[in-house]
Design an enzyme around this catalytic site. Structure first.
Site, PDB file in Angstrom:
ATOM      1  N   HIS A  72     -44.473  39.268 -23.276  1.00 15.71           N
ATOM      2  CA  HIS A  72     -44.618  39.340 -24.565  1.00 15.71           C
ATOM      3  C   HIS A  72     -45.206  40.824 -25.042  1.00 15.71           C
ATOM      4  O   HIS A  72     -44.579  41.396 -25.808  1.00 15.71           O
ATOM      5  CB  HIS A  72     -45.795  38.271 -25.040  1.00 15.71           C
ATOM      6  N   GLU A  73     -46.164  41.054 -24.292  1.00 16.32           N
ATOM      7  CA  GLU A  73     -46.767  42.462 -24.560  1.00 16.32           C
ATOM      8  C   GLU A  73     -45.920  43.646 -24.056  1.00 16.32           C
ATOM      9  O   GLU A  73     -45.755  44.812 -25.006  1.00 16.32           O
ATOM     10  CB  GLU A  73     -48.292  42.752 -23.833  1.00 16.32           C
TER      11      GLU A  73
END
Length: 160
Positions: A72-73
Site C-alpha cells: 500500500h505504502e
C-alpha cells in the site's frame, strides 16, 4: 532491528523490484523507517521517497503488514513518481495496487488500535457522548477550536 522489521525491509525491496519489472522502470529502494506512531499503520513521504511503518501495529499484525500495508505504502511512492500529485487513493493508486501488485486497493486497515490509542477526553452534545483526542481537547482548552456533533450539530462540551 527486529526480525519483523527485516522482513518489512525485504518486502519493500521486493515490491520495488516487482514494480520495476512490471513497469520497466528503475525505482530505487526508498528510505524505510519504523517511526510511525498512533493509529496509522504506515505512511509514504512522497518527495522524500520514504516509507514509515508503525512498529507496534507491525508486531501485532505481522502478516497483514507484509501482505497489505507495505505494498500500500510503496504504491503511493510509485504513483507519485509516475503521475505526480494525484488523489491519495485515486484511480492511479488503485491501478498500481491491482495491476502491478495484484492486491485489492483497500484504503484503510482494520487493525485493533487499542494498544496505540492515545488518551481521550469525554465530551457531550444533546444526543450522545464523544471521545476527543488529547490534541483536540487541548485546542478546546486553549480556545483555539470548538467541535460540533455531526448528528445534532450542537457544540461539544467537556463532561463534568
Amino acid at each position: 532491528m527486529s526480525s519483523l522489521q527485516s522482513q518489512v525491509i525485504a518486502k519493500v525491496e521486493h515490491c520495488i523490484f516487482h514494480a520495476n519489472q512490471r513497469l520497466q522502470k528503475r525505482f530505487v529502494i526508498p528510505t524505510i523507517n519504523f517511526t510511525q506512531r498512533g493509529r496509522i499503520a504506515g505512511s509514504a513521504r512522497l518527495q522524500g521517497w520514504e516509507v514509515r511503518f508503525n512498529p507496534v501495529l507491525l508486531e501485532e499484525n505481522p502478516q497483514a503488514f507484509l501482505n497489505e500495508v507495505v505494498p500500500h505504502e510503496v504504491a503511493h511512492l510509485i504513483t507519485f513518481k509516475l503521475f505526480g500529485r494525484v488523489r491519495p487513493h485515486g484511480k492511479e493508486w488503485q491501478t498500481i495496487m491491482t495491476q502491478v501488485f495484484g492486491i485489492p486497493a483497500r484504503t484503510t486497515h482494520s487493525f485493533d488500535v487499542s494498544s496505540v490509542q492515545g488518551k481521550t477526553f469525554p465530551y457531550q452534545c444533546q444526543c450522545s457522548q464523544h471521545q476527543l483526542t488529547v490534541r483536540r481537547h487541548n485546542k478546546v482548552a486553549r480556545g483555539q477550536a470548538s467541535y460540533h456533533c455531526r448528528q445534532c450539530r450542537q457544540p461539544l462540551t467537556l463532561c463534568a
